[in-house]
Design an enzyme around this catalytic site. Structure first.
Site, PDB file in Angstrom:
ATOM      1  N   CYS A  72       0.843  -1.197   0.000  1.00  9.66           N
ATOM      2  CA  CYS A  72       0.000   0.000   0.000  1.00  9.66           C
ATOM      3  C   CYS A  72       0.869   1.235   0.000  1.00  9.66           C
ATOM      4  O   CYS A  72       2.101   1.162   0.081  1.00  9.66           O
ATOM      5  CB  CYS A  72      -0.938   0.019   1.209  1.00  9.66           C
ATOM      6  SG  CYS A  72      -0.088   0.349   2.764  1.00  9.66           S
ATOM      7  N   CYS A  76       3.331   1.659   2.740  1.00 11.75           N
ATOM      8  CA  CYS A  76       4.592   0.944   2.545  1.00 11.75           C
ATOM      9  C   CYS A  76       5.593   1.827   1.809  1.00 11.75           C
ATOM     10  O   CYS A  76       6.799   1.794   2.093  1.00 11.75           O
ATOM     11  CB  CYS A  76       4.360  -0.331   1.741  1.00 11.75           C
ATOM     12  SG  CYS A  76       3.232  -1.509   2.501  1.00 11.75           S
ATOM     13  N   ASP A 119      11.634  27.084 -32.065  1.00 14.29           N
ATOM     14  CA  ASP A 119      12.807  27.481 -32.841  1.00 14.29           C
ATOM     15  C   ASP A 119      12.515  27.223 -34.326  1.00 14.29           C
ATOM     16  O   ASP A 119      11.704  26.359 -34.661  1.00 14.29           O
ATOM     17  CB  ASP A 119      14.011  26.666 -32.377  1.00 14.29           C
ATOM     18  CG  ASP A 119      15.250  26.961 -33.205  1.00 14.29           C
ATOM     19  OD1 ASP A 119      15.614  28.136 -33.306  1.00 14.29           O
ATOM     20  OD2 ASP A 119      15.825  26.003 -33.756  1.00 14.29           O
ATOM     21  N   ASP A 161      16.112  22.369 -31.026  1.00 13.08           N
ATOM     22  CA  ASP A 161      16.968  21.225 -31.328  1.00 13.08           C
ATOM     23  C   ASP A 161      18.450  21.533 -31.242  1.00 13.08           C
ATOM     24  O   ASP A 161      19.282  20.638 -31.345  1.00 13.08           O
ATOM     25  CB  ASP A 161      16.661  20.686 -32.734  1.00 13.08           C
ATOM     26  CG  ASP A 161      17.232  21.576 -33.830  1.00 13.08           C
ATOM     27  OD1 ASP A 161      17.193  22.817 -33.673  1.00 13.08           O
ATOM     28  OD2 ASP A 161      17.717  21.041 -34.837  1.00 13.08           O
ATOM     29  N   ASP A 189      19.517  26.415 -28.084  1.00 12.11           N
ATOM     30  CA  ASP A 189      18.178  26.324 -27.507  1.00 12.11           C
ATOM     31  C   ASP A 189      18.196  25.815 -26.066  1.00 12.11           C
ATOM     32  O   ASP A 189      17.165  25.864 -25.384  1.00 12.11           O
ATOM     33  CB  ASP A 189      17.297  25.386 -28.349  1.00 12.11           C
ATOM     34  CG  ASP A 189      17.065  25.913 -29.759  1.00 12.11           C
ATOM     35  OD1 ASP A 189      16.908  27.136 -29.895  1.00 12.11           O
ATOM     36  OD2 ASP A 189      17.064  25.103 -30.694  1.00 12.11           O
TER      37      ASP A 189
END
Length: 743
Positions: free
Chosen positions: A19, A22, A432, A631, A635
């Site tokens: 549970c 735990c 971008d 990319d 960036d």
């Protein structure tokens, strides 16, 4: 203690968690070990991620001291071992459920058909003690893990699901023994033994846990598929001979042979040969990718047609596949804000339930009808059994696991849970230009012949003169000529004129290839072509003029072309009500031309890398929830600043490391897919939490007997046990719906 996983985290498989209580116990035990800096325990797949310098032995011992078991998960093969362990546990739970359920059914039928003698009768004096002993043996077999867990939790000053089950079933057995021994002094209505309730409750809970274990196992399907991509052996070239070796023995710089139909064993660069490779399992892109010399190949992808040699550049845990598996696991272990709230609720839930059960007992004992002790016992036991917070603890992590796995199958790598939650809330997206909205590499867009030459002749001459050039645009001219299989002519006296173009002698003729400034400098008349040049520039293209012996004979325009699906992606994002801003370091004319083609209205051109991050910060200060798609290395600051950073996976490693979400293929369409998945996941989590919360809110008062004074309804403890087990199974089943999500 920070609960987010770090890159150097050690993974542990945890056995015995039942549970959310735990989870708190295991996290607390691990966090207390010297050298631990961060802990994240995942109830959904029974694993823990621990960062820091702590010794593995100390970590596993700490978990054992807390009443659970642990083992270090060291390699990619560990999932198979974990799955085998889960399969064994599933069968054990089923056996325990069948034994307890079978005996409980016999007692229930015996009571219903009045086969059992009355308590206190001559026959009952010897039979009921026998039934008590048999019940005790079955409870020990089917419920020992609950009782031992409850004792260990008590020793640590904690309470969890085991505590509730042990109190409920243990008190049922003890009360029944008291009824047998002291039947002479008890009211006739109180003379009822609850042995069948105790064992049937255990049967239902074990069955529910078994079914939950089986359903939960499906959530690791994405990881299992990814691990299954890696072959077990590789064919390497050593001492002039090709030999097959285990994948673990492949070294950096080793030359590896891949034949048609084989999986690529490690990451590398093609040395010789040509082929197409199926990368769909990693990128979600169904079309095979063509590979030639110097092309990158990735471990786990499937070679299709040709045979080739490549040199190993990344091996073992450094391959893209291993990093993807690591990132998927990291995201599945991370906890979004909504999960932390559930953890806090679960942490105090069990003590509150025990308090409610005690209060229920006292109220019924003091004010209930005769036999008040019997009613008090039954209602308090029912409260304990029905209130286990398993469903509440599973509600968030199980949905996150399924969603992250589903995303990985679609070529979307979600690296943390907060990004999964936040993506659906985005109000603004900064994108971008180069490599994100556009292809990121210039290609020949227009060839316009003049004078007596055709398009191929213009391209052939331009490529012949550019063959000696190192200018970035030269590669696009040469690639176009190669595609059309045009042979290059021999040139001499080549000269590169910085910022203008190139010149050379070919077959006794003087060639010039460059911009207007070059023609102006060399005295070549070009004014009649000004309108065409301006139109091409307005479209974001770079036009170049070709002159032979001071006469313009052709024009070639090179452009970084718009990706084929960028316009569709922008349309989808707009339909979601998201504001889109394109940022680029490129000039205003090109930037606005590309933005117009893509359907983007807001453009920020000639922007420096640090200005991209500043723009995002300014938008955030105005109340926008901002996503950034990029990319390149430039960036990275913006990706880190954004509320959700999305990196195009075809870009640089720095950008990918700075992002929350990695799009493994270059398609901008994956951004609205990510947003859709985020919204679906958050909705799924809310459904789970609301269902689990209302289940407890509604069931506890009914279990306590709230409906009895008006409707005469009392909830049977066995029904409570079944309902508790089924609530967890319902949460797991609902979460698994995300596996079939379509975009």
């Amino acid at each position: 203690m920070n609960t987010e996983e770090h890159n150097d985290a050690m993974r542990l498989s945890i056995a015995g968690m039942r549970c959310a209580g735990c989870v708190s116990a295991v996290e607390g035990a691990l966090a207390a070990v010297p050298g631990v800096t961060a802990v994240s325990v995942n109830f959904a797949d029974h694993s823990a991620s621990v960062s820091g310098s702590a010794d593995a032995g100390l970590l596993t011992e700490a978990v054992r001291q807390a009443g659970y078991d642990a083992a270090v998960m060291e390699g990619l093969e560990d999932l198979s071992a974990q799955e085998q362990q889960e399969a064994v546990r599933y069968r054990q739970l089923l056996n325990k459920a069948m034994v307890a359920g079978g005996f409980g059914l016999l007692l229930m039928l015996g009571d219903h058909w009045q086969w059992l003698p009355a308590i206190g009768s001559p026959a009952g004096l010897w039979l009921w003690p026998e039934l008590a002993l048999i019940s005790l043996g079955i409870m020990a077999y089917s419920g020992w893990h609950f009782y031992s867990g409850a004792v260990k939790s008590l020793q640590l000053g904690q309470a969890n699901m085991d505590t509730l089950i042990a109190l409920g079933t243990g008190s049922a057995w003890l009360y029944s023994c008291v009824v047998i021994d002291y039947h002479a002094v008890l009211p006739s209505l109180a003379k009822y033994a609850y042995f069948e309730a105790a064992v049937v409750i255990l049967a239902f809970i074990n069955l529910g846990t078994a079914l939950e274990t089986r359903a939960r196992g499906k959530t690791s399907g994405a990881i299992r598929q990814l691990i299954g991509l890696q072959p077990r052996t590789a064919r390497v070239l050593r001492d002039g001979a090709e030999i097959d070796i285990a994948i673990e023995l492949v070294g950096l710089g080793e030359t590896v042979r891949v034949r048609p139909g084989e999986k690529i064993p490690v990451d590398g660069l093609l040395l010789s040969g040509h082929s197409t490779v199926d990368e769909s399992m990693l990128t979600g892109e169904p079309l095979p990718v063509e590979k030639a010399v110097a092309s990158k190949v990735v471990a786990g992808t499937v070679n299709q047609s040709g045979s080739f040699l490549f040199t190993a550049t990344h091996i073992g845990r450094d391959t893209a596949l291993a990093q993807i598996i690591k990132s998927v696991r990291q995201a599945q272990n991370s906890k979004p804000d909504i999960a932390r709230l559930a953890d806090k609720i679960s942490g105090v839930f069990v003590p509150v339930v025990i308090g409610i059960a005690v209060l229920t007992f006292l109220v019924w004992w003091s004010f209930g009808p005769a036999p008040s002790l019997g009613y008090a016992f039954v209602t308090s036991m029912t409260v304990l059994v029905i209130a286990c917070p398993c469903a509440l603890g599973l509600a968030t992590p199980i949905s996150v696991m399924v969603a992250v796995g589903r995303a990985a199958q679609a070529g979307i790598l979600i690296r943390n849970g907060d990004a999964l939650q936040m993506a659906g809330k985005l109000t603004c997206l900064v994108v971008d230009k180069t490599g994100t909205v556009t292809e990121g590499k210039p290609t020949v867009a227009v060839i316009e012949p003049m004078a007596d030459l055709d398009a191929n002749a213009v391209l052939q001459l331009a490529a012949s003169i550019e063959a000696a050039s190192e200018h970035p645009l030269a590669a696009s001219i040469l690639a176009a000529a190669k595609q059309k299989q045009l042979p290059l002519k021999t040139v001499s006296d080549f000269a590169a004129i910085t910022g203008l173009g190139v010149s050379a002698i070919c077959e006794g003729q003087r060639l010039l290839f460059g911009n207007k400034a070059l023609m102006d400098k060399e005295g070549v008349k070009f004014t009649r072509y000004n309108n065409k040049l301006e139109k091409l520039s307005a479209l974001g293209q770079t036009p170049m003029l070709l002159a032979v012996d001071d006469k313009i004979v052709g024009m070639i325009a090179v452009a970084d072309a718009l990706k084929k699906d960028s316009q569709a992606a922008v349309t989808q994002l707009k339909s979601l009500g998201i504001r889109i801003i394109m940022v680029t370091g490129d000039n205003q004319i090109t930037a606005h031309a590309i933005a117009k083609q893509a359907g983007i209205a807001e453009v920020n051109a000639q922007v420096l890398p640090q200005d991209k991050a500043a723009l995002i910060k300014a938008l955030q200060e105005r109340g926008e929830i901002v996503g950034m798609v990029g990319d390149g290395i430039n960036d990275a600051p913006a990706l880190a600043q954004a509320d959700v950073g999305l990196a195009i996976g075809t870009g640089t490693d720095v950008a990918i490391e700075s992002a929350d979400v990695v799009i493994l293929q270059g398609s901008l369409l994956k951004v609205p897919e990510t947003i859709a998945l985020s919204k679906a996941t958050v909705a799924n989590i809310r459904q789970n939490l609301v269902g689990a919360f209302f289940y407890n809110v509604l069931s506890i008062p009914v279990a306590a007997g709230l409906l009895y004074p008006v409707f005469g309804i009392l909830l049977n403890p066995m029904i409570a046990g079944a309902a508790m087990a089924m609530s967890s199974l319902t949460v797991v089943t609902n979460a698994n719906r995300l596996r079939w999500m379509k975009w």
